[in-house]
Design a protein around this motif. Sequence first.
Motif, PDB file in Angstrom:
ATOM      1  N   ASN A 240       0.829  -1.195   0.000  1.00 51.12           N
ATOM      2  CA  ASN A 240       0.000   0.000   0.000  1.00 51.12           C
ATOM      3  C   ASN A 240       0.869   1.252   0.000  1.00 51.12           C
ATOM      4  O   ASN A 240       1.699   1.441   0.894  1.00 51.12           O
ATOM      5  CB  ASN A 240      -0.920  -0.005   1.226  1.00 51.12           C
ATOM      6  N   LEU A 241       0.713   2.095  -1.004  1.00 51.39           N
ATOM      7  CA  LEU A 241       1.490   3.330  -1.123  1.00 51.39           C
ATOM      8  C   LEU A 241       0.782   4.487  -0.427  1.00 51.39           C
ATOM      9  O   LEU A 241      -0.449   4.585  -0.485  1.00 51.39           O
ATOM     10  CB  LEU A 241       1.671   3.717  -2.596  1.00 51.39           C
ATOM     11  N   PRO A 242       1.524   5.414   0.203  1.00 53.81           N
ATOM     12  CA  PRO A 242       0.932   6.707   0.555  1.00 53.81           C
ATOM     13  C   PRO A 242       0.514   7.391  -0.744  1.00 53.81           C
ATOM     14  O   PRO A 242       1.333   7.516  -1.663  1.00 53.81           O
ATOM     15  CB  PRO A 242       2.087   7.454   1.245  1.00 53.81           C
ATOM     16  N   LEU A 243      -0.722   7.803  -0.873  1.00 51.50           N
ATOM     17  CA  LEU A 243      -1.189   8.267  -2.173  1.00 51.50           C
ATOM     18  C   LEU A 243      -2.219   9.375  -2.025  1.00 51.50           C
ATOM     19  O   LEU A 243      -3.423   9.148  -2.100  1.00 51.50           O
ATOM     20  CB  LEU A 243      -1.789   7.102  -2.970  1.00 51.50           C
ATOM     21  N   ALA A 244      -1.729  10.593  -1.811  1.00 43.61           N
ATOM     22  CA  ALA A 244      -2.622  11.746  -1.726  1.00 43.61           C
ATOM     23  C   ALA A 244      -2.859  12.379  -3.090  1.00 43.61           C
ATOM     24  O   ALA A 244      -3.882  13.031  -3.307  1.00 43.61           O
ATOM     25  CB  ALA A 244      -2.048  12.790  -0.770  1.00 43.61           C
ATOM     26  N   ASP A 245      -1.912  12.204  -4.018  1.00 43.88           N
ATOM     27  CA  ASP A 245      -2.072  12.752  -5.365  1.00 43.88           C
ATOM     28  C   ASP A 245      -1.782  11.651  -6.377  1.00 43.88           C
ATOM     29  O   ASP A 245      -2.584  10.764  -6.567  1.00 43.88           O
ATOM     30  CB  ASP A 245      -1.169  13.964  -5.569  1.00 43.88           C
ATOM     31  N   THR A 246      -0.625  11.676  -7.002  1.00 44.92           N
ATOM     32  CA  THR A 246      -0.256  10.656  -7.966  1.00 44.92           C
ATOM     33  C   THR A 246       1.099  10.080  -7.576  1.00 44.92           C
ATOM     34  O   THR A 246       1.677  10.456  -6.558  1.00 44.92           O
ATOM     35  CB  THR A 246      -0.225  11.234  -9.393  1.00 44.92           C
ATOM     36  N   TYR A 247       1.622   9.179  -8.382  1.00 42.15           N
ATOM     37  CA  TYR A 247       2.913   8.558  -8.106  1.00 42.15           C
ATOM     38  C   TYR A 247       3.805   8.669  -9.339  1.00 42.15           C
ATOM     39  O   TYR A 247       3.323   8.848 -10.463  1.00 42.15           O
ATOM     40  CB  TYR A 247       2.731   7.084  -7.703  1.00 42.15           C
TER      41      TYR A 247
END
Length: 288
Positions: free
Chosen positions: A133-140
Amino acid sequence: LGEINQIDFYKNKKLQLVFNTNDSLYIVDRNGNNVETFPKRLESKASAGHTLLDYDNNRKYRILIPSKDKMVYNYDKNGEIVKGWKFKKMPEIITQELQYHVHKSKDFIYVVDQAGNAKIVGRNGKQRIELGNLPLADTYHIDKQYGYVYSTDAQANVWLTDLEGKKSKIKSNNLTKPHHFIAQNINEDELTELVISEAKLSCYQLEAKIFDYDASSDYPPHVFEHNDQHYIGITQGENFYIIKSNGNLYPGMPLYGQGSFNCTDTDKDGQLNLLIGSGDLLYNYSLE
């Protein structure tokens, strides 16, 4: 939805434009006319823009589109489903465009859903690596050397996830509003710049600030290259701006337009073309 890309549909070095809406795939020529039998109805309603791939640089294109049924569909250049695609459904809807990277001569297609669940699949759709699971507030964004993943959390802290799923915080922030994020080398120094747009546009190398530009972006900023120089494009209201890699404004800015955009040398004549929408219209600017 998403970006507008170029495709050599007829293999004659004359380029067309490919894009998708939530229910259809389009390929149009430079005059805005539909190619062949396009538009084509999608198998399932799209949840994000397409990813255009040409694995072996032979113009045997693949068009990958994530859909609201948590699947990714693989189309050929004629808009037909590709046989042998073995993708397994994600836990949540995929709202990010898929990203592609070649790592140690292997095709890596990155798939991340709206909850940050992430995996890497091959060109047949089968899973290669589970990233967790990635921290994902916007995009990667993908590190082009190692295949690692840059992403941000809700405070715009920047995280780096390696191919074993290990996460490290590499830039601290304490923002309170939604932001846009880019991780890319934009000044040819072999280091990755971190670009964060909230109330203003800020560029960093890890914790060191490179520049601020006093304008926010209503839509995700985009980095593009022209004549060996990198630029950042942003839209604010009905204005479009191009910012140089040193933080200075490109001559002749702003231009009229809003929404998603693409900057490229469409006619291969050494001039930069800006493709940007506004309402139901698509504008094509030629820049010096």
